[in-house]
Write an enzyme that holds these catalytic residues in place. Structure first.
Site, PDB file in Angstrom:
ATOM      1  N   LYS A 136       0.825  -1.210   0.000  1.00 18.09           N
ATOM      2  CA  LYS A 136       0.000   0.000   0.000  1.00 18.09           C
ATOM      3  C   LYS A 136       0.855   1.252   0.000  1.00 18.09           C
ATOM      4  O   LYS A 136       0.465   2.300   0.499  1.00 18.09           O
ATOM      5  CB  LYS A 136      -0.910   0.007   1.244  1.00 18.09           C
ATOM      6  CG  LYS A 136      -1.916  -1.145   1.279  1.00 18.09           C
ATOM      7  CD  LYS A 136      -3.235  -0.763   0.678  1.00 18.09           C
ATOM      8  CE  LYS A 136      -4.064  -1.965   0.283  1.00 18.09           C
ATOM      9  NZ  LYS A 136      -4.849  -2.549   1.382  1.00 18.09           N
ATOM     10  N   ASN A 137       2.032   1.177  -0.542  1.00 23.56           N
ATOM     11  CA  ASN A 137       2.993   2.251  -0.453  1.00 23.56           C
ATOM     12  C   ASN A 137       3.245   2.838  -1.842  1.00 23.56           C
ATOM     13  O   ASN A 137       3.427   2.109  -2.800  1.00 23.56           O
ATOM     14  CB  ASN A 137       4.269   1.644   0.145  1.00 23.56           C
ATOM     15  CG  ASN A 137       5.465   2.519  -0.023  1.00 23.56           C
ATOM     16  OD1 ASN A 137       6.173   2.462  -1.013  1.00 23.56           O
ATOM     17  ND2 ASN A 137       5.697   3.340   0.968  1.00 23.56           N
TER      18      ASN A 137
END
Lengths: 353, 295
Positions: B109-110
């Site tokens: 999720k980066n």
């Protein structure tokens, strides 16, 4: 179920003393972390709990992250804030101002009562110009070494321009970019053709509102300010208003919470992004306010204070402040009046001269 | 000195940096948003500042970025420095891709990891590897926004759409409610310049099949609505009739679609929604009635 005010105040106060180790992953976003805590306290009418000493130190810390640089290409100064201080030696783009840090820094200064006089506004205007791309969207720094360039950066740029009352670079280009990002579902995406997303939708609508309603922009667009009836409404720039409205309303789930994309799960922060969008459209009557409250107060309000992303998880500062803001939209009795296009209580907005 | 083995990334022998004078964070006496750093992260960052001050682009700098990224995957300065090291020591690039593939679970999720991959793709030009990689990512999270955006960017940059229909069909077989897959499919068929050989009728048959299996599926209904807006009602008579026959008349989404498809029926349909089928949203349907142009 009631709002546990004192627990939330204590939650933000604790986090302002020291953010627990898991926030190490967000070391590059401290300006934002500070913002969520200060915003949270202000929504609870508790900013006065901050000592004068802290208030002054934090203002100094914010200004220590203010950078004024010179661009060899444009032969002009540009300025903004960086997200964190790493050292006095320049490391690549680390000393470069960054859009998110700048937007949050200005908001933080307003929350702390600073008058922004130490900011060279023309230099920030230059910074925005350097960040804008030919497509109308923005990259997050003036340096060519970054890739964050989507609806979020565009929104941050409009926020900065609004709060400092400075000119936005090429408005028409940005309006066109926003329009390109409304997709077939009706919501807006972060980049053209990506999936419709409630966070991107809020950024798009808020940017439209701020751009179309701002006087410097109106001058750019050649809009007539002297006519009695408004010749423009920001909503007129939305390619398909009806589809947008239906898509937004469909974000509310049976839990009362909202999801951010079709067929995804509810998450506290979408109570803010979706409601914020509906407020901007003047359409908040189409969703169930009772259910909004019930989801937040009964499911994600945490017993230790703060709000979590989803029921059963630990609270964090982002979801806590945005959860409160989502409640504030419809509760003038317990919350201060809040802005719709900008994430700040109305009393913190700078007075335009 | 070789680059770190993956299992060593989370611990680091700081002795190798002993010749450097670490530079502490310039944070002032009473900073805002002070974080309770772990000792290792604080020490690592202090050596990072020292290396960066010297502009040392070495293997030990590379290893340090590994370590710091595992602590703070969003640290865009560290990622930028790592990329500079790769520019100085291009022999590390094949290993870099393998490392990125293996640690991606930690970074799903980066944003920064995807920017990094994008920059590497600019050097390697091996877009097929990246397309394959995004497919592997979908196995663990078929709705990851970053992954889909990255795949979209690859398609737009390298113009190879050959796998997209089979990929989205496969993913929708697995989860017919996967809105990301529907969105991607819509882009490929109706908005991109991919000239795929697929007739509208075949696609409508595909959609009809999915709708009959998941009549409450907002993704599929939005897809149909999107097609209607794109191509107009003339070619949609078949699917409109079929759906009306197959599905109960109390299906809210069916009614919404029919109202859009045949504006002569809009008012009656919205009234039915307001007063019978979806009374919770009565305000909305009454508003929709007002939007119907008067003839």
């Amino acid at each position: 179920m009631q709002l546990t005010v004192s627990k939330h105040v204590a939650f933000f106060q604790r986090h302002l003393i020291l953010l627990p180790n898991p926030y190490e992953e967000h070391d590059s976003e401290r300006m934002a972390l500070g913002f969520f805590c200060l915003l949270g306290l202000d929504l609870l009418n508790a900013l006065d709990k901050i000592s004068e000493e802290d208030r002054e130190s934090w203002i100094e810390w914010i200004y220590n992250n203010y950078v004024l640089l010179y661009s060899k290409e444009t032969k002009k100064s540009y300025a903004g804030f960086r997200g964190f201080a790493t050292g006095s030696t320049p490391i690549l783009n680390e000393q470069e101002p960054q859009l998110a840090a700048t937007s949050f820094a200005i908001s933080n200064l307003l929350l702390l009562g600073d008058n922004l006089s130490r900011i060279d506004k023309q230099a920030v205007e230059q910074f925005l110009s350097l960040c804008q791309l030919p497509g109308g969207h923005f990259k997050s720094t003036a340096s060519t070494m970054c890739c964050d360039q989507d609806m979020r950066q565009l929104y941050l740029a409009t926020t900065i321009a609004t709060l400092l009352n400075i000119s936005f670079p090429h408005t028409k280009l940005s309006l066109q970019y926003i329009q390109k990002c409304q997709n077939y579902e009706g919501g807006f995406s972060l980049t053209p053709y990506a999936e419709a997303h409630a966070g991107a939708t809020f950024c798009a609508l808020a940017s439209l509102k701020l751009l179309v309603n701002s006087i410097p922009t109106q001058k750019q667009l050649g809009l007539d300010q002297t006519s009695v009836t408004k010749p423009y409404e920001f909503q007129d720039y939305i390619p398909d208003k009806k589809r947008l409205l239906l898509w937004l309303i469909n974000r509310q789930q049976s839990s009362g919470g909202f999801n951010g994309r079709t067929n995804k799960d509810h998450d506290t922060c979408y109570s803010y992004w979706v409601q914020g969008s509906l407020q901007l459209l003047g359409a908040s009557q189409f969703i169930s306010q009772q259910d909004v409250k019930s989801f937040l107060l009964c499911q994600t309000q945490h017993k230790f204070g703060g709000f979590s992303k989803i029921p059963g998880e630990f609270p964090d500062v982002l979801h806590s402040s945005l959860g409160l803001y989502a409640l504030a939209f419809n509760d003038k009795a317990n919350f201060p009046e809040v802005e719709h296009a900008i994430c700040l209580p109305t009393r913190r907005m700078p007075i335009k001269k | 000195m070789d680059a770190l083995e993956p299992e060593l990334e989370k611990i680091l022998d700081f002795e190798q940096y002993g010749t450097l004078t670490p530079i502490a964070q310039d944070d002032g006496v009473n900073p805002l948003a002070k974080i309770n750093y772990s000792k290792e992260y604080e020490q690592g960052m202090a050596y990072f500042r020292a290396l960066a001050a010297k502009q040392e682009y070495s293997i030990r700098a590379f290893n340090l970025t590994c370590f710091l990224i595992m602590h703070n995957p969003a640290h865009y300065t560290v990622w930028a420095y790592r990329f500079q090291v790769l520019n100085h020591i291009p022999e590390l690039i094949p290993q870099e891709l393998a490392w990125l593939d293996s640690v991606i679970e930690d970074f799903q999720k980066n944003y920064q990891v995807w920017h990094h991959r994008q920059k590497l793709l600019g050097i390697t030009k091996d877009y097929k590897h990246e397309l394959e990689f995004t497919k592997d990512m979908f196995a663990s999270d078929a709705k990851n926004y970053h992954v889909w955006s990255y795949r979209l960017w690859i398609l737009q940059s390298f113009q190879d759409y050959t796998e997209e229909l089979s990929l989205t069909s496969y993913l929708l077989e697995d989860d017919v409610y996967n809105n990301s897959a529907w969105n991607h499919r819509f882009y490929v068929l109706f908005e991109s310049n991919a000239k795929l050989e697929r007739s509208l009728q075949d696609e409508l048959d595909f959609l009809n099949d999915k709708l009959s299996k998941s009549p409450d599926n907002q993704s599929a209904w939005n897809y149909l609505s999107g097609i209607l807006k794109k191509v107009g009602p003339n070619q949609l008579g078949g699917i409109a009739n079929q759906l009306e026959k197959q599905l109960p008349s109390s299906n809210r989404f069916l009614l919404e679609f029919l109202a859009e498809y045949d504006p002569t029926r809009s008012k009656v349909i919205y009234e039915k929604l307001a007063n019978e089928v979806d009374t919770d949203n009565q305000l909305l349907w009454n508003w929709m009635i007002q939007q119907v142009p008067r003839t």
